[in-house]
Design a protein around this motif. Structure first.
Motif, PDB file in Angstrom:
ATOM      1  N   GLN A 136       3.554   5.455  -5.828  1.00 39.80           N
ATOM      2  CA  GLN A 136       3.346   5.415  -7.283  1.00 39.80           C
ATOM      3  C   GLN A 136       2.287   6.426  -7.713  1.00 39.80           C
ATOM      4  OE1 GLN A 136       0.605   3.999  -9.229  1.00 39.80           O
ATOM      5  NE2 GLN A 136       1.675   4.117 -11.164  1.00 39.80           N
ATOM      6  N   LYS A 137       1.207   6.532  -6.945  1.00 36.75           N
ATOM      7  CA  LYS A 137       0.154   7.500  -7.271  1.00 36.75           C
ATOM      8  C   LYS A 137       0.685   8.923  -7.176  1.00 36.75           C
ATOM      9  CE  LYS A 137      -3.854   4.733  -5.881  1.00 36.75           C
ATOM     10  NZ  LYS A 137      -4.949   4.592  -4.908  1.00 36.75           N
ATOM     11  N   GLN A 138       1.461   9.208  -6.124  1.00 34.63           N
ATOM     12  CA  GLN A 138       2.023  10.541  -5.953  1.00 34.63           C
ATOM     13  C   GLN A 138       2.994  10.864  -7.089  1.00 34.63           C
ATOM     14  OE1 GLN A 138       1.073  12.729  -3.727  1.00 34.63           O
ATOM     15  NE2 GLN A 138       2.485  14.268  -4.470  1.00 34.63           N
ATOM     16  N   THR A 139       3.798   9.889  -7.460  1.00 31.84           N
ATOM     17  CA  THR A 139       4.741  10.091  -8.565  1.00 31.84           C
ATOM     18  C   THR A 139       3.992  10.335  -9.868  1.00 31.84           C
ATOM     19  OG1 THR A 139       6.303   8.620  -7.449  1.00 31.84           O
ATOM     20  CG2 THR A 139       6.714   9.072  -9.760  1.00 31.84           C
ATOM     21  N   GLN A 140       2.899   9.634 -10.077  1.00 31.60           N
ATOM     22  CA  GLN A 140       2.085   9.831 -11.281  1.00 31.60           C
ATOM     23  C   GLN A 140       1.519  11.249 -11.319  1.00 31.60           C
ATOM     24  OE1 GLN A 140       1.852   7.468 -13.620  1.00 31.60           O
ATOM     25  NE2 GLN A 140       0.651   8.763 -14.961  1.00 31.60           N
TER      26      GLN A 140
ATOM     27  N   GLU B 119       2.822  13.884  -9.853  1.00 29.05           N
ATOM     28  CA  GLU B 119       3.945  14.776 -10.107  1.00 29.05           C
ATOM     29  C   GLU B 119       4.321  14.766 -11.584  1.00 29.05           C
ATOM     30  OE1 GLU B 119       7.115  13.702  -7.462  1.00 29.05           O
ATOM     31  OE2 GLU B 119       5.980  14.270  -5.671  1.00 29.05           O
ATOM     32  N   LEU B 120       4.279  13.593 -12.203  1.00 28.42           N
ATOM     33  CA  LEU B 120       4.579  13.487 -13.630  1.00 28.42           C
ATOM     34  C   LEU B 120       3.578  14.290 -14.452  1.00 28.42           C
ATOM     35  CD1 LEU B 120       6.124  12.239 -16.020  1.00 28.42           C
ATOM     36  CD2 LEU B 120       4.525  10.317 -15.896  1.00 28.42           C
ATOM     37  N   ILE B 121       2.307  14.171 -14.114  1.00 27.61           N
ATOM     38  CA  ILE B 121       1.265  14.926 -14.830  1.00 27.61           C
ATOM     39  C   ILE B 121       1.499  16.426 -14.666  1.00 27.61           C
ATOM     40  CG2 ILE B 121      -1.204  15.468 -14.825  1.00 27.61           C
ATOM     41  CD1 ILE B 121      -1.686  12.483 -14.161  1.00 27.61           C
ATOM     42  N   ASP B 122       1.840  16.861 -13.445  1.00 30.92           N
ATOM     43  CA  ASP B 122       2.117  18.277 -13.212  1.00 30.92           C
ATOM     44  C   ASP B 122       3.321  18.741 -14.021  1.00 30.92           C
ATOM     45  OD1 ASP B 122      -0.019  18.453 -11.477  1.00 30.92           O
ATOM     46  OD2 ASP B 122       1.197  18.301  -9.645  1.00 30.92           O
TER      47      ASP B 122
ATOM     48  N   LEU C  83       0.829  -1.208   0.000  1.00 29.44           N
ATOM     49  CA  LEU C  83       0.000   0.000   0.000  1.00 29.44           C
ATOM     50  C   LEU C  83       0.860   1.252   0.000  1.00 29.44           C
ATOM     51  CD1 LEU C  83      -2.830  -1.067   2.479  1.00 29.44           C
ATOM     52  CD2 LEU C  83      -2.969  -0.874  -0.016  1.00 29.44           C
ATOM     53  N   ALA C  84       1.972   1.226   0.753  1.00 25.81           N
ATOM     54  CA  ALA C  84       2.886   2.380   0.761  1.00 25.81           C
ATOM     55  C   ALA C  84       3.469   2.596  -0.631  1.00 25.81           C
ATOM     56  CB  ALA C  84       3.987   2.175   1.788  1.00 25.81           C
TER      57      ALA C  84
END
Length: 135
Positions: A66-70, A72-75, A60-61
């Motif tokens: 991975q969600k946070q990195t995704q 950031e990538l979109i930003d 889960l961590a």
């Protein structure tokens, strides 16, 4: 995430193999289950549950990372896109400024040429008023 899945599979295979080695019917032939204390089995089960819980928490961590990195990538992609638009707009503005400057220089040169032509070569009088009547 793939690493975590591989670790989980490896753990499951290891546990399954160890469990089958220790408690399979083939190895228990001639032995009785009475020799294995229930507390040992409960301890093993608690350990497996504990390790499974730890692995799930790690999963889960990693999933949150991975969600946070995704995000950031979109930003970052959005920022790159906006930067490209700003760069193109700036270049277009610079082109227009250069064209305006060239046109101003041309108008100034034409005005000076017109004034020079309106001066009489003999008497050096300014005949601009006469030009106004003609136009």
């Amino acid at each position: 995430m793939f690493e975590l899945n591989a670790k989980i599979r490896k753990f499951q295979e290891t546990f399954t193999c160890n469990f089958h080695k220790e408690f399979s019917l083939g190895t228990l032939a001639g032995k009785e289950l009475k020799g294995v204390p229930l507390s040992t089995l409960e301890d093993m089960l608690d350990q497996v549950i504990s390790q499974t819980s730890m692995m799930e928490e790690e999963y889960l961590a990693e999933q949150n990372i991975q969600k946070q990195t995704q995000k950031e990538l979109i930003d970052c992609e959005r920022n790159v896109s906006l930067t490209e638009v700003i760069l193109k707009t700036t270049q277009a503005l610079q082109d227009l400024t250069r064209q305006t400057s060239e046109l101003e220089q041309m108008c100034t040169a034409l005005g000076e040429e017109l004034q020079r032509r309106c001066i009489c070569p003999n008497c050096h009088l300014d005949n601009v008023e006469v030009l106004g009547g003609i136009l």
